[in-house]
Design an enzyme around this catalytic site. Structure first.
Site, PDB file in Angstrom:
ATOM      1  N   GLU A  33     -31.026   6.633  58.038  1.00 53.63           N
ATOM      2  CA  GLU A  33     -31.727   6.771  56.378  1.00 53.63           C
ATOM      3  C   GLU A  33     -31.009   8.331  56.293  1.00 53.63           C
ATOM      4  O   GLU A  33     -30.853   9.314  57.199  1.00 53.63           O
ATOM      5  CB  GLU A  33     -33.155   7.519  56.738  1.00 53.63           C
ATOM      6  CG  GLU A  33     -33.811   6.052  56.817  1.00 53.63           C
ATOM      7  CD  GLU A  33     -35.255   6.555  56.755  1.00 53.63           C
ATOM      8  OE1 GLU A  33     -36.086   5.855  57.601  1.00 53.63           O
ATOM      9  OE2 GLU A  33     -35.658   7.529  55.982  1.00 53.63           O
ATOM     10  N   CYS A  78     -30.796  15.458  53.443  1.00 49.39           N
ATOM     11  CA  CYS A  78     -31.289  15.404  54.518  1.00 49.39           C
ATOM     12  C   CYS A  78     -30.669  14.357  55.461  1.00 49.39           C
ATOM     13  O   CYS A  78     -30.469  13.197  55.330  1.00 49.39           O
ATOM     14  CB  CYS A  78     -32.737  14.956  54.585  1.00 49.39           C
ATOM     15  SG  CYS A  78     -33.628  14.912  56.273  1.00 49.39           S
ATOM     16  N   CYS A  90     -34.734   8.318  68.367  1.00 49.31           N
ATOM     17  CA  CYS A  90     -34.867   9.675  69.015  1.00 49.31           C
ATOM     18  C   CYS A  90     -35.399   9.397  70.266  1.00 49.31           C
ATOM     19  O   CYS A  90     -36.533   8.816  70.438  1.00 49.31           O
ATOM     20  CB  CYS A  90     -35.792  10.380  68.200  1.00 49.31           C
ATOM     21  SG  CYS A  90     -35.642  12.413  68.667  1.00 49.31           S
ATOM     22  N   CYS A 134     -41.946  12.748  70.034  1.00 49.17           N
ATOM     23  CA  CYS A 134     -43.115  13.619  69.315  1.00 49.17           C
ATOM     24  C   CYS A 134     -44.109  12.344  68.993  1.00 49.17           C
ATOM     25  O   CYS A 134     -43.782  11.447  68.486  1.00 49.17           O
ATOM     26  CB  CYS A 134     -42.553  14.224  68.271  1.00 49.17           C
ATOM     27  SG  CYS A 134     -41.330  15.493  68.700  1.00 49.17           S
ATOM     28  N   CYS A 137     -44.418  11.135  65.211  1.00 46.37           N
ATOM     29  CA  CYS A 137     -43.106  10.847  64.499  1.00 46.37           C
ATOM     30  C   CYS A 137     -42.557   9.301  64.500  1.00 46.37           C
ATOM     31  O   CYS A 137     -42.246   8.934  65.580  1.00 46.37           O
ATOM     32  CB  CYS A 137     -42.088  11.654  64.995  1.00 46.37           C
ATOM     33  SG  CYS A 137     -40.268  11.558  64.166  1.00 46.37           S
ATOM     34  N   GLY A 175     -33.613  11.778  64.556  1.00 44.33           N
ATOM     35  CA  GLY A 175     -32.659  12.052  65.599  1.00 44.33           C
ATOM     36  C   GLY A 175     -33.027  13.478  66.022  1.00 44.33           C
ATOM     37  O   GLY A 175     -33.494  14.353  65.230  1.00 44.33           O
ATOM     38  N   SER A 227     -39.071  23.117  64.793  1.00 43.24           N
ATOM     39  CA  SER A 227     -40.252  22.252  64.441  1.00 43.24           C
ATOM     40  C   SER A 227     -41.138  22.826  65.621  1.00 43.24           C
ATOM     41  O   SER A 227     -41.102  22.449  66.885  1.00 43.24           O
ATOM     42  CB  SER A 227     -39.835  20.915  64.883  1.00 43.24           C
ATOM     43  OG  SER A 227     -38.698  20.426  63.797  1.00 43.24           O
ATOM     44  N   LEU A 228     -41.929  23.660  65.244  1.00 45.91           N
ATOM     45  CA  LEU A 228     -42.975  24.346  66.053  1.00 45.91           C
ATOM     46  C   LEU A 228     -44.230  23.519  66.172  1.00 45.91           C
ATOM     47  O   LEU A 228     -44.394  23.156  67.421  1.00 45.91           O
ATOM     48  CB  LEU A 228     -43.415  25.662  65.560  1.00 45.91           C
ATOM     49  CG  LEU A 228     -44.130  26.506  66.463  1.00 45.91           C
ATOM     50  CD1 LEU A 228     -43.405  26.900  67.880  1.00 45.91           C
ATOM     51  CD2 LEU A 228     -44.596  27.912  65.867  1.00 45.91           C
ATOM     52  N   HIS A 229     -44.896  23.402  65.414  1.00 45.57           N
ATOM     53  CA  HIS A 229     -46.016  22.305  65.272  1.00 45.57           C
ATOM     54  C   HIS A 229     -47.368  22.661  66.239  1.00 45.57           C
ATOM     55  O   HIS A 229     -48.388  21.871  66.215  1.00 45.57           O
ATOM     56  CB  HIS A 229     -45.716  20.730  65.412  1.00 45.57           C
ATOM     57  CG  HIS A 229     -44.476  20.577  64.597  1.00 45.57           C
ATOM     58  ND1 HIS A 229     -44.054  20.775  63.218  1.00 45.57           N
ATOM     59  CD2 HIS A 229     -43.523  19.549  64.744  1.00 45.57           C
ATOM     60  CE1 HIS A 229     -43.240  20.235  62.719  1.00 45.57           C
ATOM     61  NE2 HIS A 229     -42.507  19.540  63.770  1.00 45.57           N
ATOM     62  N   ASN A 237     -47.487  13.528  57.151  1.00 43.49           N
ATOM     63  CA  ASN A 237     -47.257  12.260  56.472  1.00 43.49           C
ATOM     64  C   ASN A 237     -47.697  10.973  57.157  1.00 43.49           C
ATOM     65  O   ASN A 237     -47.180  11.181  58.091  1.00 43.49           O
ATOM     66  CB  ASN A 237     -45.865  11.910  55.994  1.00 43.49           C
ATOM     67  CG  ASN A 237     -45.456  12.682  54.553  1.00 43.49           C
ATOM     68  OD1 ASN A 237     -46.092  12.557  53.707  1.00 43.49           O
ATOM     69  ND2 ASN A 237     -44.246  13.441  54.944  1.00 43.49           N
ATOM     70  N   CYS A 249     -38.185  11.340  57.126  1.00 37.91           N
ATOM     71  CA  CYS A 249     -37.016  10.337  57.827  1.00 37.91           C
ATOM     72  C   CYS A 249     -37.573   9.695  58.863  1.00 37.91           C
ATOM     73  O   CYS A 249     -38.088   9.906  59.668  1.00 37.91           O
ATOM     74  CB  CYS A 249     -35.867  11.306  58.213  1.00 37.91           C
ATOM     75  SG  CYS A 249     -34.492  11.059  56.973  1.00 37.91           S
TER      76      CYS A 249
HETATM   77  N1  SAH Z   1     -35.500  16.411  65.603  1.00 37.09           N
HETATM   78  C1  SAH Z   1     -35.504  17.260  64.676  1.00 37.09           C
HETATM   79  C2  SAH Z   1     -35.187  16.888  63.412  1.00 37.09           C
HETATM   80  C3  SAH Z   1     -35.560  15.632  62.767  1.00 37.09           C
HETATM   81  S1  SAH Z   1     -37.179  15.718  62.416  1.00 37.09           S
HETATM   82  C4  SAH Z   1     -36.784  18.074  64.868  1.00 37.09           C
HETATM   83  O1  SAH Z   1     -37.894  17.614  65.525  1.00 37.09           O
HETATM   84  O2  SAH Z   1     -36.872  19.162  64.238  1.00 37.09           O
HETATM   85  C5  SAH Z   1     -37.215  16.414  61.069  1.00 37.09           C
HETATM   86  C6  SAH Z   1     -38.862  17.130  60.696  1.00 37.09           C
HETATM   87  O3  SAH Z   1     -39.554  16.348  60.325  1.00 37.09           O
HETATM   88  C7  SAH Z   1     -39.472  18.037  62.205  1.00 37.09           C
HETATM   89  O4  SAH Z   1     -39.929  19.029  61.787  1.00 37.09           O
HETATM   90  C8  SAH Z   1     -40.450  16.838  62.448  1.00 37.09           C
HETATM   91  O5  SAH Z   1     -41.361  17.449  62.983  1.00 37.09           O
HETATM   92  C9  SAH Z   1     -40.842  16.272  61.076  1.00 37.09           C
HETATM   93  N2  SAH Z   1     -41.802  15.071  61.220  1.00 37.09           N
HETATM   94  C10 SAH Z   1     -41.506  14.038  61.720  1.00 37.09           C
HETATM   95  N3  SAH Z   1     -42.558  12.945  61.211  1.00 37.09           N
HETATM   96  C11 SAH Z   1     -43.211  13.550  60.287  1.00 37.09           C
HETATM   97  C12 SAH Z   1     -44.274  13.266  59.639  1.00 37.09           C
HETATM   98  N4  SAH Z   1     -44.723  12.060  59.794  1.00 37.09           N
HETATM   99  N5  SAH Z   1     -44.856  14.035  58.637  1.00 37.09           N
HETATM  100  C13 SAH Z   1     -44.332  15.325  58.210  1.00 37.09           C
HETATM  101  N6  SAH Z   1     -43.318  15.779  59.001  1.00 37.09           N
HETATM  102  C14 SAH Z   1     -42.928  15.156  60.107  1.00 37.09           C
HETATM  103 FE1  SF4 Z   2     -37.263  13.290  67.608  1.00 36.18          FE
HETATM  104 FE2  SF4 Z   2     -37.657  15.320  65.761  1.00 36.18          FE
HETATM  105 FE3  SF4 Z   2     -39.037  13.133  65.619  1.00 36.18          FE
HETATM  106 FE4  SF4 Z   2     -39.495  14.738  67.636  1.00 36.18          FE
HETATM  107  S1  SF4 Z   2     -39.887  15.103  65.720  1.00 36.18           S
HETATM  108  S2  SF4 Z   2     -39.388  12.313  67.965  1.00 36.18           S
HETATM  109  S3  SF4 Z   2     -37.380  15.340  68.151  1.00 36.18           S
HETATM  110  S4  SF4 Z   2     -36.930  13.050  65.369  1.00 36.18           S
END
Ligand code: SAH
Ligand code: SF4
Length: 385
Positions: free
Chosen positions: A90, A111, A118, A122, A125, A190, A245-247, A321, A364
């Site tokens: 995507e 984006c 990936c 996480c 995700c 990814g 991506s801290l979270h 999301n 994405c």
């Molecule tokens: N792998 C990299 C880049 C791709 S993810 C990373 O993790 O940073 C891009 C962003 O989307 C990251 O900050 C990720 O945590 C966030 N993300 C993934 N799933 C999500 C969701 N369901 N809602 C909001 N953000 C999300």
């Molecule tokens: Fe991969 Fe980024 Fe999604 Fe974590 S948030 S699973 S590193 S794409």
């Protein structure tokens, strides 16, 4: 076969020289690829036919095949592409915005994805749900920009009315429009830093004045926190922006949702980010998804503020999301606002994403998952919303 969109100017010049071609031919080929976004060799009408034939024998010129598109013009639009091996990826086109990353602009942010699936898994995700399939090649990363622009150009008048387009084909004509996309966020499917060499090559092609011409400061790489690769990136000459991506602001909370935190805990990660900061003259951004009952309590705000002030980082708060089939939910709006206010009270520069319509703004990976699940005939309960 090597794809022409993986070639730097130097590589192409060397090859053309071997063939006894004048030096300016490399510039002509690159103009066709990056300025006019040519989708085939025949479009390159100012190149002699025998040279076009030789190029076609030596290099592939692959374009992405559009499978599905969501979203109308002037809103966020998602493109689902099929790669030559059938894999789906995507890209998300975000219209002019007061720039969450980089500076405000009247153009668009794209984006882009860097891998199929990936490996980092996480817990929240969609991209990580079905594991890692492969890395994208440099040209597959570069082509996402060109293919979106090609599509946009060809559909400039018609795309405003439709919200979903199925299996439209990418047009083959060539254009000379100015670059639509001038901001890139490497936040698609990814983990970009796990595909380091291909990513860097692609970003250099997109950044080069003879290539994409997108400024390094307008390219933001988002990572889940691969500390060694962050240090490596720090040593590169380009001023790419970095988003982490801290979270979770403590190891306990972060490790619960991000397995990568066990490999690179916060102390190690912060040290790598400090090294990055010492080498670059720009600010790091923290991405912080707010997930109800997981990382949205007030006891995260203090350690988060401490990390942000130590790294002089700006914090982007993003309400989660929902991904159907996963247990996580976004907090109430009032909880998000209170979290933001608490951070601001602690002196942190922070923003909260407030737009509605989580469907299309979803991260994405979700459109791909939805499409794959629909094709596999899965019941809606297991599909992504
Ligand atoms: N792998 C990299 C880049 C791709 S993810 C990373 O993790 O940073 C891009 C962003 O989307 C990251 O900050 C990720 O945590 C966030 N993300 C993934 N799933 C999500 C969701 N369901 N809602 C909001 N953000 C999300
Ligand atoms: Fe991969 Fe980024 Fe999604 Fe974590 S948030 S699973 S590193 S794409």
């Amino acid at each position: 076969m090597t794809d022409i969109k993986s070639q730097t100017r130097e590589e192409l010049e060397a090859r053309l020289k071997e063939w006894g071609e004048p030096a300016y031919r490399a510039g002509q080929v690159l103009d066709w690829l990056y300025k006019r976004r040519a989708a085939n060799w025949d479009a390159m009408t100012n190149l002699p036919k025998p040279l076009r034939a030789k190029l076609a024998e030596s290099f592939s010129l692959r374009v992405l095949e559009l499978v599905r598109k969501q979203g109308a013009k002037d809103t966020t639009q998602k493109f689902l592409w099929r790669l030559p091996d059938g894999a789906l990826i995507e890209s998300v086109l975000i219209p002019a915005n007061p720039a969450l990353y980089g500076e405000a602009s009247d153009r668009h942010t794209l984006c882009v994805s860097t891998q199929v699936g990936c490996a980092y898994g996480c817990k929240f995700c969609a991209s990580g749900l079905e594991g890692w399939k492969r890395n994208l090649s440099p040209e597959e990363i570069v082509e996402q920009v060109l293919a979106v622009e090609r599509w946009h150009e060809a559909n400039a008048e018609t795309s405003s009315s439709s919200t979903e387009t199925s299996a439209a084909s990418v047009p083959r004509s060539a254009f000379r429009a100015p670059r639509l996309i001038n901001n890139l966020v490497i936040m698609g499917m990814g983990e970009p830093l796990a595909n380091y060499d291909n990513l860097l090559k692609a970003l250099r092609l997109l950044n080069a004045p003879w290539g994409g011409g997108i400024g390094a400061r307008k390219i933001t790489i988002s990572t889940s926190g691969l500390a060694p690769q962050i240090r490596k990136l720090a040593a590169e000459p380009e001023q790419f922006r970095l988003a982490l991506s801290l979270h979770g602001a403590t190891d306990e909370v972060r490790a619960r949702i991000m397995p990568v935190n066990r490999k690179y805990p916060l102390a190690e990660l912060t040290a790598a980010l400090e090294a990055y900061q010492r080498r670059k003259d720009q600010l790091i951004t923290f991405e912080y998804i707010l997930i109800a009952g997981v990382n949205d309590s007030r006891d995260q705000t203090k350690p988060l503020a401490a990390l942000a002030s130590r790294l002089r980082a700006k914090v982007n708060l993003i309400p989660y999301n929902t991904v159907e089939g996963l247990e996580w939910a976004r907090p109430e709006e009032s909880v998000c606002e209170a979290f933001l206010a608490a951070l601001e009270d602690l002196g942190v520069t922070a923003t909260l994403r407030r737009e509605k319509g989580g469907d299309i703004d979803a991260a994405c990976g979700q459109l791909r998952l939805k499409t794959e699940r629909e094709r596999a005939g899965m019941p809606p309960s297991q599909r992504v919303r």
